[in-house]
Design an enzyme around this catalytic site. Structure first.
Site, PDB file in Angstrom:
ATOM      1  CB  THR A 175      -0.782   0.033   1.132  1.00 50.27           C
ATOM      2  OG1 THR A 175      -1.581  -1.207   1.307  1.00 50.27           O
ATOM      3  CG2 THR A 175      -1.975   0.959   1.262  1.00 50.27           C
ATOM      4  NE  ARG A 203      -8.996  -7.695   0.338  1.00 50.04           N
ATOM      5  CZ  ARG A 203      -7.708  -7.042   0.427  1.00 50.04           C
ATOM      6  NH1 ARG A 203      -7.382  -5.919  -0.370  1.00 50.04           N
ATOM      7  NH2 ARG A 203      -7.306  -6.795   1.820  1.00 50.04           N
ATOM      8  CB  VAL A 204     -13.288  -3.570  -0.718  1.00 52.11           C
ATOM      9  CG1 VAL A 204     -12.795  -2.413  -0.361  1.00 52.11           C
ATOM     10  CG2 VAL A 204     -13.933  -3.546  -2.240  1.00 52.11           C
ATOM     11  N   GLY A 205     -10.135  -3.932   0.627  1.00 50.18           N
ATOM     12  CA  GLY A 205      -9.503  -4.047   1.924  1.00 50.18           C
ATOM     13  C   GLY A 205      -9.578  -2.816   2.602  1.00 50.18           C
ATOM     14  CG  ASP A 206      -6.501  -1.421   5.296  1.00 51.43           C
ATOM     15  OD1 ASP A 206      -6.310  -2.234   4.377  1.00 51.43           O
ATOM     16  OD2 ASP A 206      -5.877  -0.670   5.678  1.00 51.43           O
ATOM     17  CB  THR A 226       1.074  -0.608   4.818  1.00 48.64           C
ATOM     18  OG1 THR A 226       1.463  -1.745   4.060  1.00 48.64           O
ATOM     19  CG2 THR A 226       2.064  -0.104   5.768  1.00 48.64           C
ATOM     20  N   GLY A 227      -0.689  -3.301   5.378  1.00 46.43           N
ATOM     21  CA  GLY A 227      -0.769  -4.711   5.842  1.00 46.43           C
ATOM     22  C   GLY A 227      -2.175  -5.373   5.185  1.00 46.43           C
ATOM     23  N   GLY A 229      -5.626  -5.867   4.808  1.00 42.55           N
ATOM     24  CA  GLY A 229      -6.586  -5.095   5.117  1.00 42.55           C
ATOM     25  C   GLY A 229      -7.645  -5.525   6.020  1.00 42.55           C
TER      26      GLY A 229
END
Length: 315
Positions: A175, A203-206, A226-227, A229
């Protein structure tokens, strides 16, 4: 009034042996360019929200980071991009998820923020909005690089042999993000990503979730994470950090260590950059490395990938 700026280009940095020194130097140069872009705005009295947009745009345009050009491939060999931005002065925010054709998703997120409603658009609606705003629209293939294509092939093989869970943070995701404090005392944060390699379509992350991967509130802090999500969403990392400052009176460093410590205890690879109302900067991570950088009050640019920190000249 103090001004401050910090950025990250993702945690889980590759082992040094997996890139040439020229490639590492290129990544550090792009981190420095990102900081110069954001600092130029702050130094002229500009707004923190404009500074974080400018800093993130540089990293979106760089092949070294998993955002924009250089984004990860999903399971179908395409790119789906997420981004968000938040103004700590007003709590205004804008976010996009799963867009495929916006060259600089962070700028589309800012345009959405300025519009005021809705806060988040997903998929084709986000691409259409950006086009209507006159932002740069590109073919999905623009985001592709050979390194990301190789990562996809490696993850497909890992999936077949059952070792996907053993992939490094660098193989899986990454990220970019920026946080800033401007001369008016306002905070802002922005985050952008291509998700993780071989992710399911949709898919949607943070990164586009306010309070998870991105959060800014004047008087408290600005955070970009970052990581993986999914964990940042579950732990509400950005808001949690700000709440520890506001309600428990923790200093930024202690609050950051508390949040990251909880993730570490659950064996979750993570990192973040954060800035508080006094301009204090932290950039903790628990992986092998994290692309990161900041500018000190004397205008010196500091960048790093692993443990060592390099001074990259004046901002």
């Amino acid at each position: 009034m103090t001004i401050a700026l910090a950025i990250h280009g993702g945690c889980g940095t590759l082992p040094k042996s997996e890139m040439t020194e020229a490639e590492w130097a290129g990544a550090r140069a792009d981190l420095a360019a990102s900081l110069r872009a954001g600092w130029a705005i702050l130094a002229k009295g500009g707004a923190a929200v404009d500074a974080v947009e400018a800093a993130v745009r540089v990293m979106e345009d760089s092949a070294h980071f998993n955002a924009g050009h250089g984004a990860a491939f999903n399971a179908e060999g395409e790119h789906e991009l997420d981004a968000s931005i938040m103004d700590g002065a007003t709590l205004a925010a804008g976010a996009l998820a799963g867009v495929k054709r916006i060259r600089n998703p962070v700028s589309a997120a800012k345009a959405l923020m300025l519009r005021g409603d809705p806060l988040l658009l997903a998929g084709p609606a986000g691409d259409t909005f950006a086009a209507h705003e006159g932002l740069d629209i590109v073919e999905n293939s623009y985001f592709s690089t050979e390194r990301r294509r190789a990562n996809l092939s490696a993850m497909k093989i890992r999936e077949l042999v059952g070792t996907a869970s053993q992939a490094s943070e660098a193989e899986k995701h990454g990220t970019v993000g920026a946080v800033a404090l401007d001369a008016q005392g306002h905070l802002a944060a922005a985050t952008s990503t291509g998700g993780y390699t071989n992710k399911p379509v949709g898919r949607v992350g943070d990164s586009p979730i306010i309070g998870a991967g991105t959060y800014a509130r004047d008087g408290r802090c600005a955070v970009s994470g970052t990581g993986k999500g999914e964990y940042f969403i579950r732990y509400c990392v950005g808001h949690e950090l700000a709440s520890l400052i506001a309600y428990k009176g923790l200093a930024l460093a202690e609050a950051s260590c508390t949040v990251l410590g909880e993730l570490t205890a659950h064996k979750i690879g993570a990192g973040l950059v954060a800035i508080d109302a006094d301009g204090t900067i932290v950039a903790p991570y628990n992986t092998d490395g994290m692309y990161r950088g900041w500018v000190t009050p004397d205008g010196l640019i500091h960048v790093a990938t692993h443990g060592e920190i390099e001074i990259a000249g004046q901002a």
